[in-house]
Design an enzyme around this catalytic site. Structure first.
Site: not given
Length: 1197
Positions: A892, A895, A989, A1074
């Site tokens: 992504h 990010e 991420h 994350e």
């Protein structure tokens, strides 16, 4: 039965007493014994249930038959007192146990039995009031836990029974109260709600609610809750509008607002607002609200509530209603599709991209043709008064419940012949190292082309540079004085030429400065105006002919490193680009002025002392940044807009600032600050790699509305921003409103600040991004997304990020970003630096091209391990049999923190310290550091050039549309085919709505456990080794939070990397890691915003975790002394000095926001359904923990 009676009660334990009584009751049921005995036994059970929690637990425990016995007796008994006793027992059980015991009662068939009892009781004449009160009370408690309760109640005819009871007993408040509570439960079913509405329930509610009164407040509260539930039905809402009830509700609200001086009836006032909120979901309701002067009424009452913090729910709900009723506007754009178009090689048959391509050109996709946006954001704005009453079943709908789908099933996908195309990317499995010099084991010094020398050290988040903010990049030498030239003092700055050319003899080059052994900075101004005058737009126009298409020739290189800039002459301005980005006042992009650094005479002393202080004993730490190399790489980077400019922060580079940046504490009760009406017009630009800003509208003299560009080949995903601002004046507050964000909540509401990079600060040896902005707020605005952009839903609103900034310098060039930018060219530069600096005798490093992206950029694949000791057979076997670890990041583009974590991982793996060598000797690392290069280059937030989220394509990637995913999956499939399954797969991420760093993994048992099917979860046997690595990280990484981790598999994530690699490839330890965009609310960094130092530290700590995982999973094979592991951890933590500030304490992650917040996995896609709080609830037993570490050794074979 008699035997039970003769045993003295004192001789029985509590457990045996209740067990005995239940057994006795069961015997009574089978023998149809006299009712007196049943009455006596049930009264004894009731006494125990009322007095002892232990008894209540025993009766609802797993395996207990107590509930079945009670329900069976209730169903069969004809005795009224026995029935009342059992109902009282059931009320005790569900009242004390919350939702779980109510669900337990429902699972035993309690709903149907009680509804039947209600039917039977209603036929008796006269009605028994006590019986009706008890039945309605317990049905109101268990109804929300039964998904089919509404249907059961309708089929049994219970709706009209309850409604008629209320109509006939309006003055009997004891009976009406539970009846209203049950009506509210009935109304959750839309069919029931309409049916009740036809029978006059709306009118009945308005007979109960009324002006302020100190009497019967409980009844009023329940009636309002019931009314709010009923008015969610469009039919009932129209009926209320037709009868003028909107005006009535507003009048009642004002009356309660005026008289409730002590705010003891806040819940009643909120109930009135909830009813208004429901009725304004339809267009007629909104019109009636505006006609009744509702906007002014709610605005004025909200203003009066602001001073009292406990009234925040009233202000919030009033704001929702006003915003909903405010007329929706279209975005000031001709189309919401991206400004740029990329022709795809293959057009998908279905999906949003196919829909986008099939739209006729004349279609207006900015706003809906119809304004009848019924049910606006009902899901987003759904609020619940009491968490215990929340029906968690709907939250679990996204959890995978099919055990067969949950069990990992290795699927080859492609034949071994097809997978042989990847053999060349695994030379380490066949290389015999005959031509290699494997003798020397001495580490080679880490050298960057002779410019900077020194060993690699582990990036440490707590490390602070000496001195204040004026400190220089470590390892840089800066001793230079450039003579001012008075005749150029008023000239505008010039462009910087970038092609290599010899510099005049009298110029001090960077190399000469590095050769100077004096590592101090001369006093005086340091950097002179002339240096700054030499800098303007760094452009890629006029490059030599061998450069990439779209770039032309002719730039000089003045050898300008990040902190040392020398120049003897100023060059002419680059011509303006001429693109109009503005409305209101027209302002062109192009040459952005940057005057000299202010060095007034009266500031000489302060400036000198600060620079001297900054130069004290700065250790040598090499940097991977090389401005010249960056420019060379950018030349070959292919972008859809064909960018011809380079952003200063990417050219200069970024080093972490030597100070802490606390999470911003929002002042309470402040609505907005007045912006002074004075300032020049700012200039904006985003025409550089990763830039994103589509349009700017000046709405006041120094307030601007900014509109972001959607992802290419898409019409949404607006969140990432990166743009340039110039032409500012210092000490003036400028306000920026980014008005087309899409996420329903953001950490900007909880202390996160945007990032700013000042060119003049960089020229003053402070080349870093810093958190800036005050009066930050993220809120839903009055701009509406079209149904095309909202996936078929009408009336979805955009959101605004608003913040105020004061610039430090006049006519500076500043950059703003959503998070620390990390471009594709930066990655390529870092990889080249790592490759050129490593010791080939010690480190096995390969940089291959995995594939080409849609626009022709290469997707790098990195292999890192330790070289074999020799080319003897034993050493080659050890080399080839090392387990694989597969890492990936940046699928992504928005990010960017994922890339900074990956940078920390790569630098640690390439470092010369002993534990990094041990790590390399333990594993072979296959790393794809950027899975979506095209998205990163073109400033996308989430998608690739195909307009699709690549992390939803892992199940069936298309080689033409998703080449990086197709080939990354192919690498993993190849490893599985040759029986070299990775021990760990981790995809890095970023998370925009949670704090800390945490992991998502995959577990069958935990997934089943969260479906509330406890029996099924008990039957699952699973190695819990998937928890080992997160637990290790929670102990060694200060930013990591175990309680935020989740191991649940959701249906909506079945095509993500984490789930596919776990399910199809068979990697048990398959994770998404994350990292927060905001900061931490626990541990050493509690109350601090996260920076690149902390992110890189997390990447290094991940490596340390892998080393400890190796020790745990193969203790017999692993001979690294434990003291070395401790040493390696100390090495990272040695200079961590960041502590939590005492002035800021974050009690919880986020308070409830105005809209329902979606905290789903894989970077919180807005389309995903929120899961129940599933983090940290499931804890494996001690036996499972041992099993984890012992059984997981098999993965190394």
């Amino acid at each position: 039965m008699s035997k039970l009676k003769v045993i003295p009660e004192k001789s029985l334990t509590n457990n045996s007493r209740i067990v005995g009584l239940l057994a006795q009751l069961e015997k009574i049921n089978t023998e149809s014994t006299e009712s007196d005995t049943a009455r006596y036994v049930t009264s004894k059970i009731l006494h125990l249930a009322q007095s002892q929690e232990k008894t209540r637990r025993e009766m609802t425990a797993k395996g207990s038959t107590g509930m079945e016995v009670l329900l069976s007796t209730l169903e069969n008994t004809k005795d009224l007192q026995t029935t009342l006793n059992i109902l009282s027992i059931l009320v005790e059980l569900v009242s004390a146990g919350g939702g779980r015991r109510a669900s337990f009662l429902v699972s035993k068939g309690g709903s149907q039995i009680l509804l039947q009892l209600l039917m039977n009781a209603s036929k008796e004449s006269p009605l028994n009031e006590e019986l009706m009160v008890q039945i309605h009370s317990i049905l109101a408690k268990i109804g929300p836990k039964d998904k089919k309760f509404g249907v059961k109640a309708r089929i049994n005819g219970a709706l009209n029974i309850t409604l008629n009871l209320v109509k006939q007993n309006l003055q009997n408040h004891r009976l009406v109260l539970p009846c209203l509570q049950l009506l509210r439960v009935y109304s959750a079913n839309s069919v029931n709600s309409v049916s009740l509405g036809k029978n006059g329930v709306v009118e009945l509610m308005f007979k109960i609610i009324g002006p302020f009164s100190k009497k019967n407040s409980n009844l009023m509260k329940v009636a309002l809750d019931t009314l709010a539930a009923l008015l969610k039905s469009k039919t009932n809402a129209r009926r209320a509008v037709d009868r003028g009830y909107v005006q009535v509700l507003l009048t009642i609200y004002v009356d309660w607002h005026r008289h409730d001086n002590r705010h003891r009836n806040m819940l009643i006032r909120k109930g009135i607002l909830q009813s208004l909120k429901s009725v304004t979901n339809i267009k007629l309701g909104r019109k009636a609200f505006i006609d009744a002067n509702g906007m002014k009424i709610l605005y004025n009452t909200s203003q009066e509530c602001l001073a009292v913090r406990t009234l925040d729910p009233l202000v919030n709900t009033s704001s929702l209603i006003m915003r909903k009723c405010f007329p929706k506007n279209r975005l000031p754009l001709p189309t919401i599709k991206s400004s740029f178009h990329f022709q795809l090689p293959v057009i998908p048959v279905t999906g949003p991209v196919a829909q986008l391509y099939s739209l006729p050109p004349e279609v207006d996709d900015v706003v809906d043709e119809s304004d009848d946006n019924d049910d606006i954001d009902l899901e987003a704005e759904n609020e619940t008064e009491n968490e215990d009453e929340l029906d968690h079943n709907f939250k679990n709908d996204d959890i995978e419940t099919d055990i067969n789908k949950l069990k990992p099933q290795q699927e080859p996908g492609r034949t071994i012949e097809e997978l042989k195309m990847y053999e060349h990317l695994f030379p380490e499995l066949v290389d015999d190292f005959q031509g290699y010099d494997l003798i020397s084991k001495e580490p080679k010094p880490f050298v960057f082309e002779g410019k900077v020398r020194g060993p690699i050290v582990v990036p440490t988040a707590g490390e602070e540079a000496s001195g204040n903010s004026g400190s220089l990049r470590k390892g840089m030498v800066m001793k230079t004085t450039v003579s001012p030239k008075g005749d150029e003092g008023n000239e505008k700055p010039a462009s910087v030429d970038l092609a290599k050319e010899d510099i005049k003899d009298n110029d001090r080059t960077f190399q000469q400065q590095l050769d100077d052994q004096n590592r101090t900075i001369s006093s005086g101004h340091g950097l002179n105006n002339d240096i700054v005058k030499a800098l303007d737009r760094i452009t890629l126009q006029n490059f030599p002919s061998q450069t990439a298409p779209g770039f032309t020739a002719g730039m000089k290189d003045y050898g300008l490193p990040v902190t040392v800039l020398t120049c003897t002459k100023a060059c002419s301005h680059v011509a303006a680009c001429g693109n109009v980005l503005f409305e209101g006042r027209t302002v062109q992009l192009g040459k952005l002025c940057c005057t000299g650094v202010e060095t007034e005479d009266d500031e000489d002393t302060e400036s000198t002392s600060s620079v001297e202080q900054a130069s004290v004993e700065v250790p040598d730490v090499p940097t991977l940044h090389d401005s010249d190399l960056y420019i060379e790489i950018v030349k070959s980077t292919k972008s859809v807009p064909e960018y011809s400019e380079v952003a200063y922060p990417d050219y200069f580079g970024h080093i972490p600032p030597p100070f802490k940046e606390p999470i911003l504490e929002r002042p309470y009760g402040v609505q907005s600050y007045t912006i002074p009406e004075e300032a020049d017009v700012l200039k904006f630009n985003s025409k550089f790699e990763s830039g994103n800003l589509r349009k700017v509208i000046q709405i006041r003299k120094n307030e601007y509305d900014l509109i972001l560009n959607s992802d290419i080949n898409s019409n949404h995903y607006h969140q990432w921003f990166y743009f340039e601002v110039s032409g500012m004046r210092p000490s003036i507050a400028y306000r920026f409103n980014i008005i087309n964000c899409e996420k329903s909540n953001s950490q900007f509401n909880y202390g996160m600040q945007p990032l700013m990079y000042s060119v003049q600060e960089a020229l003053n040896a402070r080349p870093w991004w810093i958190r800036v902005g005050t009066d930050i707020c993220y809120y839903k605005n009055h701009f509406s997304r079209s149904s095309i952009a909202a996936g078929g839903q009408k009336g979805k609103s955009y959101y605004t990020i608003t913040f105020t900034v004061n610039f430090p310098h006049k006519d500076d060039v500043c950059y703003f970003a959503y998070h620390y930018p990390y471009t594709y060219s930066t990655l390529q530069m870092h990889l080249q630096k790592l490759e050129s600096a490593h010791n080939p005798q010690q480190i096995y490093f390969r940089k291959d091209v995995l594939c080409e992206t849609l626009s022709g950029n290469s997707c790098p694949l990195v292999t890192i391990t330790a070289m074999p000791e020799s080319n003897y057979y034993e050493h080659l076997c050890q080399f080839r049999n090392r387990p694989y670890v597969f890492l990936s990041a940046r699928v992504h583009p928005g990010e960017t923190n994922a890339s900074w974590v990956m940078k920390g991982t790569l630098e640690y793996l390439m470092s010369n310290n002993p534990t990094a060598q041990s790590l390399r000797e333990s594993y072979i690392f296959k790393i794809v550091p950027m899975l979506n290069p095209d998205g990163v280059i073109n400033g996308n937030h989430r998608c690739s050039l195909s307009g699709e989220d690549l992390n939803r394509q892992w199940q069936s990637p298309n080689p033409d549309l998703h080449p990086t995913i197709y080939h990354a999956k192919g690498l993993l499939q190849y490893l599985a085919a040759v029986k070299r399954l990775p021990l760990v797969y981790c995809d890095y991420h970023g998370h925009s709505r949670k704090k800390n760093v945490f992991m998502y993994g995959c577990s069958i048992k935990e997934t089943v456990w969260h479906t509330n099917d406890n029996a099924a979860s008990c039957d699952v046997v699973e190695d819990v080794g998937y928890r080992t690595l997160p637990k290790i990280l929670s102990h060694i990484a200060p930013a990591f939070c175990m309680s935020s981790c989740s191991f649940v598999v959701e249906k909506s994530k079945e095509s993500t990397a984490r789930v596919v690699v776990w399910r199809e490839i068979g990697v048990q330890r398959s994770y998404t890691m994350e990292s927060t965009l905001c900061g931490c609310d626990q541990g050493k960094y509690k109350g601090l915003q996260i920076g690149t130092r902390e992110l890189e530290e997390m990447g290094a700590k991940f490596c340390v975790g892998l080393l400890r995982l190796k020790r745990l999973t193969s203790p017999l094979e692993y001979n690294l002394p434990s003291s070395l592991l401790d040493f390696e951890n100390d090495l990272i933590e040695s200079s961590c000095k960041v502590t939590s500030p005492t002035t800021y304490v974050l009690d919880e992650d986020e308070p409830r926001f105005l809209e329902e917040v979606d905290y789903s996995a894989e970077s919180n896609d807005d389309l995903d359904i929120e899961l129940a709080e599933n983090t940290g609830d499931y804890e494996p037993s001690a036996q499972e923990e041992v099993l984890s570490d012992s059984e997981s050794r098999t993965y190394l074979s």
